[in-house]
Design a protein around this motif. Structure first.
Motif, PDB file in Angstrom:
ATOM      1  N   PHE A   1       0.850  -1.194   0.000  1.00  0.00           N
ATOM      2  CA  PHE A   1       0.000   0.000   0.000  1.00  0.00           C
ATOM      3  C   PHE A   1       0.883   1.240   0.000  1.00  0.00           C
ATOM      4  CE2 PHE A   1      -3.621  -2.128   2.643  1.00  0.00           C
ATOM      5  CZ  PHE A   1      -3.785  -3.053   1.630  1.00  0.00           C
TER       6      PHE A   1
ATOM      7  N   SER B   1       0.410   5.403   0.186  1.00  0.00           N
ATOM      8  CA  SER B   1      -0.620   6.432   0.328  1.00  0.00           C
ATOM      9  C   SER B   1      -0.071   7.790  -0.062  1.00  0.00           C
ATOM     10  CB  SER B   1      -1.090   6.484   1.779  1.00  0.00           C
ATOM     11  OG  SER B   1       0.003   6.720   2.630  1.00  0.00           O
TER      12      SER B   1
ATOM     13  N   SER C   1      -2.921   4.635  -3.142  1.00  0.00           N
ATOM     14  CA  SER C   1      -4.128   5.357  -2.763  1.00  0.00           C
ATOM     15  C   SER C   1      -3.918   6.841  -2.985  1.00  0.00           C
ATOM     16  CB  SER C   1      -4.431   5.103  -1.288  1.00  0.00           C
ATOM     17  OG  SER C   1      -5.101   6.208  -0.738  1.00  0.00           O
TER      18      SER C   1
ATOM     19  N   ASP D   1      -5.539  10.131  -2.193  1.00  0.00           N
ATOM     20  CA  ASP D   1      -6.582  10.800  -1.420  1.00  0.00           C
ATOM     21  C   ASP D   1      -6.924  12.167  -1.985  1.00  0.00           C
ATOM     22  OD1 ASP D   1      -7.782   9.309   0.432  1.00  0.00           O
ATOM     23  OD2 ASP D   1      -6.603   9.988   2.137  1.00  0.00           O
TER      24      ASP D   1
ATOM     25  N   LYS E   1      -5.504   9.441   6.736  1.00  0.00           N
ATOM     26  CA  LYS E   1      -4.691   8.329   6.258  1.00  0.00           C
ATOM     27  C   LYS E   1      -5.286   6.982   6.663  1.00  0.00           C
ATOM     28  CE  LYS E   1      -0.276   6.147   6.559  1.00  0.00           C
ATOM     29  NZ  LYS E   1       0.951   5.988   7.323  1.00  0.00           N
TER      30      LYS E   1
ATOM     31  N   ALA F   1      -7.884   5.959   4.335  1.00  0.00           N
ATOM     32  CA  ALA F   1      -7.325   5.556   3.046  1.00  0.00           C
ATOM     33  C   ALA F   1      -6.778   4.136   3.117  1.00  0.00           C
ATOM     34  CB  ALA F   1      -6.218   6.523   2.632  1.00  0.00           C
ATOM     35  N   GLU F   2      -6.094   3.825   4.199  1.00  0.00           N
ATOM     36  CA  GLU F   2      -5.517   2.483   4.338  1.00  0.00           C
ATOM     37  C   GLU F   2      -6.631   1.436   4.421  1.00  0.00           C
ATOM     38  OE1 GLU F   2      -2.309   1.793   4.199  1.00  0.00           O
ATOM     39  OE2 GLU F   2      -1.415   3.764   4.427  1.00  0.00           O
TER      40      GLU F   2
ATOM     41  N   ASN G   1       2.743  -1.624   4.230  1.00  0.00           N
ATOM     42  CA  ASN G   1       2.316  -0.271   3.892  1.00  0.00           C
ATOM     43  C   ASN G   1       3.448   0.736   3.990  1.00  0.00           C
ATOM     44  OD1 ASN G   1       2.049   0.515   6.846  1.00  0.00           O
ATOM     45  ND2 ASN G   1       1.106   2.260   5.829  1.00  0.00           N
TER      46      ASN G   1
ATOM     47  N   ASP H   1       4.508   5.091   3.324  1.00  0.00           N
ATOM     48  CA  ASP H   1       4.161   6.458   2.949  1.00  0.00           C
ATOM     49  C   ASP H   1       4.689   6.673   1.545  1.00  0.00           C
ATOM     50  OD1 ASP H   1       3.276   6.779   5.476  1.00  0.00           O
ATOM     51  OD2 ASP H   1       4.885   8.100   6.144  1.00  0.00           O
ATOM     52  N   CYS H   2       4.134   7.670   0.851  1.00  0.00           N
ATOM     53  CA  CYS H   2       4.535   7.836  -0.542  1.00  0.00           C
ATOM     54  C   CYS H   2       6.024   8.141  -0.686  1.00  0.00           C
ATOM     55  CB  CYS H   2       3.711   8.936  -1.179  1.00  0.00           C
ATOM     56  SG  CYS H   2       3.920  10.509  -0.377  1.00  0.00           S
TER      57      CYS H   2
END
Ligand SMILES: O=c1ccn([C@@H]2O[C@H](COP(=O)(O)OP(=O)(O)O[C@H]3O[C@H](CO)[C@@H](O)[C@H](O)[C@H]3O)[C@@H](O)[C@H]2O)c(=O)[nH]1
Ligand SMILES: [Mn+2]
Ligand SMILES: [Zn+2]
Ligand SMILES: [Zn+2]
Length: 981
Positions: free
Chosen positions: A255, A257, A291, A293, A435, A438-439, A457, A459-460
């Motif tokens: 994942f 985000s 994801s 957002d 967040k 989103a997850e 997961n 972070d971007c």
């Protein structure tokens, strides 16, 4: 011989060639080192402008030549590319519709059977686990070892636990205990020796000191038994990737985000995605969900480009096993990439790849440039249809699948991992939970589309720096001895692009290398939001398989006749004491997702499964039967029979904004809502259910991210974290009491969690304590009475024990003394600014119901020589520390002038007070440096001292100035005393 004719390039092995005049090309006239023009140009571009062999700088005219050419070529490619930008952009076919008819299937017999077999399996698994544990307990350990050695498979553990060596642990613990004793004696002395002349000051200081001692205890004891771990990835592949057989490694869903493409540049996200796609792991076991957002077309289009670029990048990475596999970071490495590269084609292919990447970057940058100004009628896709996400707060859910099994292959014809773009539906009036929300949307989408048993997961901005990262985690998770009760494996956060002295403690080394290792020895590290591999089942709210859970834990004791234990067997019930019962009740609360079988037993088969579905599953997981079904497949995977368009439709359904209404999402399952540090809360919930987590820190850092390096951004980040903690403190999940009855959270672990939520409150005593020295200096009073011998020994002992614990801690953890000092400094800086505001905002939120927002930290696309470091945006956060510095400086000045005035005997007490004032100033020093911005080219310390000395001298001069009458100076002292608290 060869030399005389056309020499061979030392780098790429091809002929060196000739220059414009027809002479052989010579880069270095000093030593005639043979290197061809192409390799030479590459060298220059890499910023190595000296000869490889003799180190003499290359001639100017050669350099100019290369640079001019480089400029021209980027321009050219820019022009070419800008024409076909977006050509690859595909059209999103999916439009969100909440399709509630789909739950008609809930009565479906296949589904019912699955529930049944699942229940069966659960109980069987528990029984065998219990039986096994029992058997093992009976066999002495030596024999166990023998047994294991017999079967080669089980013989070799995939990981080992390395507790701290006795020689390091024993002194460490002794010092901690000693410090505790000294602290006790110290407080005894402090409390029994009040300062009558300054009772208020004394009382304040004692209260502060007690709080500090308390927070020290909270911080120290969870570090009581630190451990290390080692993994064996070669054994992992020997066990699960046998030759000639398909790989048995478990699948992982990734994942990523992202929310705001302006603060989180698409190039950064793209690098993260590329590093995931190029992972060293079977491609069919990797899926990457992004994801978005912000529902930004820019994010979407850059993902389209990225999917395309991955077709070249991934095979390149795998062919040459390069690290890291995020191109931006790979190409900017300042190391000799030729070292231990054997393939002759490497240099050439690397160069071609670099060119491709530059071109790709140009395309992304063109997209970014185009996105700067939104057209009035909103964005439109390539085929003219308006972009569904034009209003980022009111738009349908969007999903697009790239690559993967049925999609495009790489340029060599191999399959690529699946890449999925997801933007969940947003509508006004619906909470989206930032967040965490989103997850959770990704958890459901991935369950429907791929349903891997593990979830990683990121972070971007946290790219994969070690392509074996997942294998490292699998060494724990796939080991039946270790992984069964593990809810997640957390990796430390490491960072790029931080100033060398790490002025604002961005690296957080003390936390990641000391505290987390300590927690690993208890129940496991806390979840820090990124770089974490989850067991999917743990996210669904189940307890660990080997733990007895609620209604089933006394199934053996329940009456065999009626199936319950309360209606006909009072004797049984009586054997349970009330506290046991209370515990059971508490456990029930914790095992949220597990339905209560007791209630259900009175119904017949059909009714029962209907009830199960309606009462429990749907209430817990929401109204998607496909999703619910997927949760029952413990080893993951999706049923083959279902066709993909149905799945996409269902995926759209599960990301609709109303999906979570009246379900347990965010309350008991998935990422937990209610705090901007959703990470702490989510991990806490799992630990409360009895899971354990593991910490994995291989030599090569597995993930790397970016951190805010300028003061204002950093303070805002720390403010958000502290606010998150206060939110948890004020919520029903407060670690002080949440889950106390069930007894599954180990008490040291609880202590650590309490520490992570009460630390913002330390800001109050900290501010008081930091202003005390100034007040003392101004009023001429002091918080400590004249020291006796005993007291001096106590003070000294306290100092020594503080130093000793730090030293021993740094010895076992390997962090540097500088890191500890930076951490200490930033603890004060953050404490007197961000934490203070967090406490107020947190209470405000509770009282007035104002929602807190998640301000994302901006990530710099390219580091411009730490230019950011000196940037300073004015925020109210800066006020308290600034005033503390000022009053302390003023205090020192006043103190000196006062001592000068009073004469010789005043210097003794002055020393004590000035010492404390300096303690404050020293801690706030990085802050001061930050405030001064660029000017610190002239060392700030000089500026500081000059200001200080100047004031002292001017004051001295004022004091001895004959024009000031004695009455006047009296008035000054009087006014000083009136500040007394
Ligand atoms: O509405 C939102 C807000 C944020 N994010 C993502 O959350 C991540 C973290 O944001 P960032 O601004 O980088 O916060 P940091 O303070 O650097 O992050 C740390 O702290 C956060 C909790 O405050 C954790 O969520 C992160 O994982 C952890 O790295 C980013 O990928 C964002 O895209 C969303 O997806 N949706
Ligand atoms: Mn971040
Ligand atoms: Zn040379
Ligand atoms: Zn060459």
């Amino acid at each position: 011989m060869m030399q005389s004719g056309d020499p061979i390039c030392n780098t790429c092995g091809e002929q060196v060639g000739f220059n414009a005049n027809g002479d052989p090309f010579v880069a270095c006239h000093e030593c005639n080192f043979p290197i061809c023009k192409a390799c030479f140009d590459e060298e220059i571009k890499e910023d190595r402008k000296v000869c490889m062999r003799c180190g003499v700088p290359y001639e100017e005219n050669l350099l100019d030549d290369v640079e001019a050419k480089a400029n021209r070529s980027t321009m050219a490619s820019h022009l070419n590319e800008s024409q076909d930008v977006g050509l690859h952009a595909r059209h999103i076919s999916s439009i969100s519709t909440v399709d509630s008819e789909l739950n008609d299937e809930s009565g479906n017999p296949i589904w019912k059977n699955r529930v049944e077999s699942w229940k069966d399996k659960k109980s069987r698994k528990k029984k065998t686990a219990a039986a096994k544990a029992e058997k093992e307990a009976q066999i002495p350990p030596e024999q166990q070892m023998e047994e294991k050695q017999q079967s080669p498979d089980a013989a070799e553990p995939l990981s080992i636990l390395i507790p701290l060596s006795k020689s390091k642990l024993a002194p460490y613990r002794t010092v901690i205990i000693m410090r505790l004793i000294i602290l006790g004696l110290f407080f005894h002395y402090r409390v029994t020796h009040p300062v009558d002349s300054a009772f208020g000051l004394w009382l304040t200081s004692v209260i502060c000191e007690i709080w500090f001692a308390f927070s020290w205890v909270l911080d120290q004891f969870p570090k009581w038994s630190p451990v290390d771990r080692e993994t064996f990835i070669d054994r992992l592949s020997a066990r699960f990737e046998r030759e000639g057989e398909p790989s048995e490694l478990a699948a992982v869903d990734f994942f990523v985000s992202t929310v705001d493409p302006l603060k989180e540049p698409p190039l950064i996200t793209a690098n993260t995605v590329l590093s995931i796609l190029a992972l060293d792991y079977p491609v069919d076991k990797v899926s990457c969900y992004v994801s978005d957002d912000g529902a930004a077309m820019l994010s979407f289009e850059s993902l389209v480009e990225t999917a395309d670029f991955a077709r070249k990048w991934v095979p390149f990475c795998k062919k040459f096993s390069i690290e890291p596999r995020a191109p931006e970071f790979y190409f900017s490495q300042k190391i000799d990439y030729l070292k231990d590269k054997v393939q002759p084609s490497f240099v050439k292919e690397r160069r071609a790849m670099k060119r491709d990447y530059e071109e790709y970057k140009v395309r992304i940058n063109a997209l970014v440039a185009k996105a700067q100004k939104t057209p009035e009628e909103g964005w439109a896709m390539q085929d003219g249809t308006p972009w569904p996400g034009n209003n980022s707060r009111d738009h349908p859910g969007m999903i697009q699948v790239f690559l993967g099994h049925s999609g495009a292959c790489d340029i060599e014809g191999n399959e690529l991992p699946r890449l999925v773009y997801v933007s969940r539906e947003k509508r006004p009036g619906y909470q989206h939970h930032k967040k965490a929300g989103a997850e959770n949307a990704l958890v459901r989408v991935s369950a429907v589309l791929t349903n891997a048993p593990y979830i990683l997961n990121l972070d971007c901005d946290h790219y994969v720096n070690n392509s074996k990262a997942v294998r490292e985690a699998m060494c724990f998770l796939m080991d039946p001895q270790v992984g069964r009760d593990v809810c997640y494996v957390q990796f430390p956060q490491r960072f790029d692009g931080i100033d060398r002295s790490d002025r604002y403690a961005n690296r957080n080394t003390v936390f990641f290398d000391v505290n987390m290792k300590g927690l690993d020895g208890i129940q496991g590290p806390v979840y820090v939001g990124t770089g974490c591999v989850f067991n999917r089942q743990a996210l669904y709210g189940y307890g660990p398989p080997t733990m007895p859970n609620l209604s089933k834990n006394n199934s053996s004791s329940s009456c065999s006749w009626c199936g319950c234990c309360s209606c006909c067997c009072p004797a049984k019930k009586a054997t349970k004491d009330p506290s046991e019962l209370y515990r059971d009740a508490k456990r029930e609360e914790l095992d949220a997702a597990i339905f209560n079988l007791k209630e259900i037993d009175n119904y017949d088969e059909y009714e029962r499964s209907m009830l199960i579905s309606q009462m429990s599953f749907e209430k817990t997981f929401g109204l998607s039967s496909v999703f619910i079904e997927s949760t029952l497949l413990e080893n993951g995977g999706v049923p083959e029979s279902v066709n993909s368009s149905t799945l996409i439709k269902e995926a759209i359904h599960v990301i609709s904004c109303g999906y979570e209404e009246k379900t347990e999402w965010g309350k008991e399952i998935g990422w937990i809502y209610g705090s901007v540090t959703e990470d702490i809360l989510t991990g806490f919930k799992m630990h409360c259910r009895g899971w354990r987590s593991l910490y994995c820190m291989p030599l090569r850092p597995c993930f790397k991210g970016s951190a805010p390096i300028n003061l204002s951004d950093r303070l805002h980040q720390v403010l958000r974290w502290a606010l998150g903690s206060v939110e948890i403190f004020l919520s029903r999940h407060c670690p002080l009491w949440y889950g106390c009855g069930a007894g599954r959270l180990k008490w040291l672990q609880r202590m650590a969690y309490i520490n992570t939520i009460v630390y913002p409150f330390t800001s109050l005593p900290l501010i008081a304590y930091c202003s005390l020295p100034a007040i003392c200096l101004l009023t001429g009073k002091f918080i400590i009475p004249t020291l006796s011998n005993l007291a001096s020994i106590l003070f000294l002992g306290l100092f020594m024990s503080i130093i000793a614990t730090s030293v021993l801690e740094l010895r076992w953890s390997g962090v540097s003394i500088e890191d500890i000092w930076r951490n200490e400094q930033f603890w004060v800086i953050g404490g007197v600014s961000a934490h203070l505001f967090a406490v107020f905002q947190g209470f405000l939120k509770m009282l007035a119901g104002v929602d807190t927002n998640f301000t994302v930290t901006s990530k710099a696309a390219e580091d411009a020589d730490f230019g950011e470091l000196y940037m300073i945006k004015w925020t109210t956060l800066l006020i308290p520390p600034t005033s503390l510095i000022i009053i302390n400086i003023v205090g020192v000045v006043a103190g000196f002038s006062d001592a000068l005035n009073k004469g010789y005997e005043a210097w003794g007490p002055l020393f004590g007070k000035v010492f404390f004032a300096f303690w404050v100033i020293l801690h706030l020093y990085p802050f001061l440096k930050g405030l001064m911005g660029r000017q610190n080219r002239t060392p700030t310390i000089v500026v500081l001292w000059s200001v200080l000395l100047a004031s002292v001298f001017s004051l001295v001069w004022v004091k001895i100035n004959p024009f000031v009458s004695p009455v006047d100076s009296n008035a000054v002292t009087q006014s000083c005393i009136s500040i007394d608290c």
